[in-house]
Motif scaffolding. Structure first.
Motif, short mmCIF file in Angstrom:
data_model
loop_
_atom_site.label_atom_id
_atom_site.label_comp_id
_atom_site.label_asym_id
_atom_site.label_seq_id
_atom_site.Cartn_x
_atom_site.Cartn_y
_atom_site.Cartn_z
N VAL A 40 37.72 21.00 56.49
CA VAL A 40 39.03 20.59 55.97
C VAL A 40 40.09 20.72 57.07
CG1 VAL A 40 40.87 21.14 54.33
CG2 VAL A 40 38.48 21.15 53.58
N ASP A 41 40.05 21.82 57.80
CA ASP A 41 41.01 22.04 58.89
C ASP A 41 40.93 20.94 59.94
OD1 ASP A 41 42.85 24.01 60.48
OD2 ASP A 41 41.25 23.48 61.87
N ARG A 42 39.71 20.58 60.34
CA ARG A 42 39.53 19.51 61.34
C ARG A 42 39.97 18.16 60.78
NH1 ARG A 42 40.70 20.61 65.45
NH2 ARG A 42 41.78 22.15 64.20
N PHE A 43 39.74 17.95 59.49
CA PHE A 43 40.16 16.71 58.83
C PHE A 43 41.68 16.58 58.86
CE2 PHE A 43 41.90 15.00 54.83
CZ PHE A 43 41.52 13.67 54.96
N VAL A 44 42.38 17.67 58.51
CA VAL A 44 43.84 17.65 58.51
C VAL A 44 44.38 17.47 59.93
CG1 VAL A 44 45.91 19.02 58.06
CG2 VAL A 44 44.04 19.03 56.41
N ALA A 45 43.79 18.18 60.89
CA ALA A 45 44.26 18.12 62.28
C ALA A 45 44.13 16.73 62.88
CB ALA A 45 43.48 19.12 63.13
N ILE A 46 43.08 16.01 62.50
CA ILE A 46 42.81 14.70 63.10
C ILE A 46 43.34 13.54 62.27
CG2 ILE A 46 40.94 13.13 63.81
CD1 ILE A 46 39.32 15.72 64.49
N CYS A 73 47.58 23.66 59.90
CA CYS A 73 46.71 24.15 60.98
C CYS A 73 47.39 25.28 61.77
CB CYS A 73 46.30 23.01 61.90
SG CYS A 73 45.39 21.70 61.06
N THR A 74 47.61 26.40 61.09
CA THR A 74 48.20 27.58 61.72
C THR A 74 47.32 28.79 61.42
OG1 THR A 74 49.54 28.16 59.77
CG2 THR A 74 50.51 26.62 61.37
N GLU A 75 47.48 29.83 62.23
CA GLU A 75 46.65 31.01 62.04
C GLU A 75 46.97 31.72 60.72
OE1 GLU A 75 47.92 34.30 64.83
OE2 GLU A 75 48.88 32.58 65.80
N ARG A 129 35.85 8.42 61.38
CA ARG A 129 36.46 7.09 61.39
C ARG A 129 37.81 7.12 62.10
NH1 ARG A 129 38.14 3.59 56.01
NH2 ARG A 129 38.95 1.77 57.11
N GLN A 130 38.61 8.14 61.82
CA GLN A 130 39.92 8.28 62.47
C GLN A 130 39.78 8.52 63.97
OE1 GLN A 130 42.16 7.00 59.94
NE2 GLN A 130 43.43 8.39 61.14
N ILE A 131 38.80 9.36 64.35
CA ILE A 131 38.60 9.66 65.77
C ILE A 131 38.18 8.40 66.52
CG2 ILE A 131 37.14 10.91 67.42
CD1 ILE A 131 37.06 13.22 65.42
N LEU A 132 37.24 7.67 65.98
CA LEU A 132 36.77 6.44 66.62
C LEU A 132 37.89 5.40 66.73
CD1 LEU A 132 33.24 6.08 64.97
CD2 LEU A 132 33.77 6.86 67.29
#
Length: 327
Positions: free
Chosen positions: A106-112, A122-124, A202-205
């Motif tokens: 989920v964190d990687r999804f939100v970040a990207i 995406c904070t500590e 998909r977003q990264i590509l």
């Protein structure tokens, strides 16, 4: 859901798994906690939580359940109350491990994919709260596991071993609990990880394609695009962690769904020639194996992690050799 199986394969497999998994996950916790791998504190929190929960799975499932059951079947660990506590801890650590992977996804999804939410989510601080909440809910849900079991037999008024109560299969309340358990672990995580990864990749590509269009001219083509390389590394890390989770948990999920849909009891584990037991135990073996895989993924995909690991090994060898030479 049953005692440790007997057989040479199991007697060898689980000790090897523990011998690899415990130091590997400890190394991950130590290395990532030092903060020298070039990762943000937010990502570090999630990866450390994954390593910590994986370590707990190996301790509860491989060591306390399987190894103790195979090599010390008459130990105090198999007095029914202790046995029931162990099963509850096993289920809780397994849930925490699964959902740690989900919240990292989920964190990687939100970040990207959600740049507007990135600065807030995406904070500590958020990572610490989410990890605490997920682990707390997993522990609370699995406290009920303690009440699923009853003694297999009683000797001198001491109840031994754990078997699932017959009411577990007939009571509507326990049936509902079992369905909730099956959906929350690991059916829902499977769906979330597959869905979020599909959108993230998909977003990264798409982003890589746009950046390539902006990089025109021979000079630009020859230059290494740091942003593109970072996104590619994100895809590799995400795919490796999520892919290994899906592959190694798939058989375990099939077993749970088989039990629910066919409305049969969990297999006893007493006859390892039966196809039902082979299905369940194979899924269980792969599920515990998944708790040993991530350290090797980090070593293969993260150059700074490799360097930290190499430095740690060299220091350990130097320290040990210095002690022996002094003696």
């Amino acid at each position: 859901m049953h005692g440790a199986p007997k057989g040479l394969l199991f007697a060898v497999y689980y000790p090897i798994l523990a011998a690899i998994g415990v130091p590997a996950n400890l190394a991950v916790i130590v290395i990532l906690s030092r903060g020298r791998c070039g990762l943000s504190k937010c990502i570090t929190y999630y990866l450390v939580s994954m390593a910590s929960t994986d370590l707990l799975v190996i301790i509860t499932a491989a060591i306390l359940n399987r190894i103790v059951g195979i090599y010390f079947p008459l130990s105090f660990m198999y007095i029914t109350p202790i046995c029931s506590v162990n099963f509850a801890l096993l289920a809780a650590s397994r849930d925490c491990s699964i959902w740690a992977t989900v919240i990292f996804t989920v964190d990687r999804f939100v970040a990207i994919s959600c740049p507007k939410m990135k600065t807030r989510y995406c904070t500590e601080k958020v990572a610490a709260v989410v990890i605490g909440a997920v682990c707390g809910m997993s522990c609370f849900k699995n406290t009920f596991e303690y009440f699923v079991y009853e003694p297999l037999y009683t000797i001198d008024n001491i109840p031994w071993h754990c078997k699932i109560k017959s009411i577990f299969y007939t009571s509507p309340s326990w049936a509902a609990y079992d369905w909730i358990h099956c959906i929350s672990t690991p059916s829902l995580p499977f769906v979330l990880i597959l869905l979020l990864n599909a959108v993230t990749v998909r977003q990264i590509l798409k982003a890589i394609k746009i950046r390539k269009r902006l990089c025109v001219g021979k000079q630009a083509e020859n230059l290494k695009d740091t942003e593109v390389n970072n996104r590619r590394k994100s895809i590799i890390l995400l795919f490796c962690i999520s892919g290994s989770f899906i592959m190694l948990w798939l058989l375990f999920l099939v077993t749970l769904l088989y039990v629910q849909i066919k409305n049969v009891s969990y297999f006893s584990g007493s006859n390892y020639n039966e196809s039902n037991f082979i299905l369940e135990e194979s899924g269980y073996m792969l599920q515990i194996l998944s708790s040993c895989i991530n350290p090797f993924i980090y070593t293969g995909t993260q150059s700074k992690f490799r360097q930290e690991l190499k430095d740690g090994i060299q220091f350990s060898i130097y320290f040990i050799s210095k002690i022996f030479f002094k003696k």
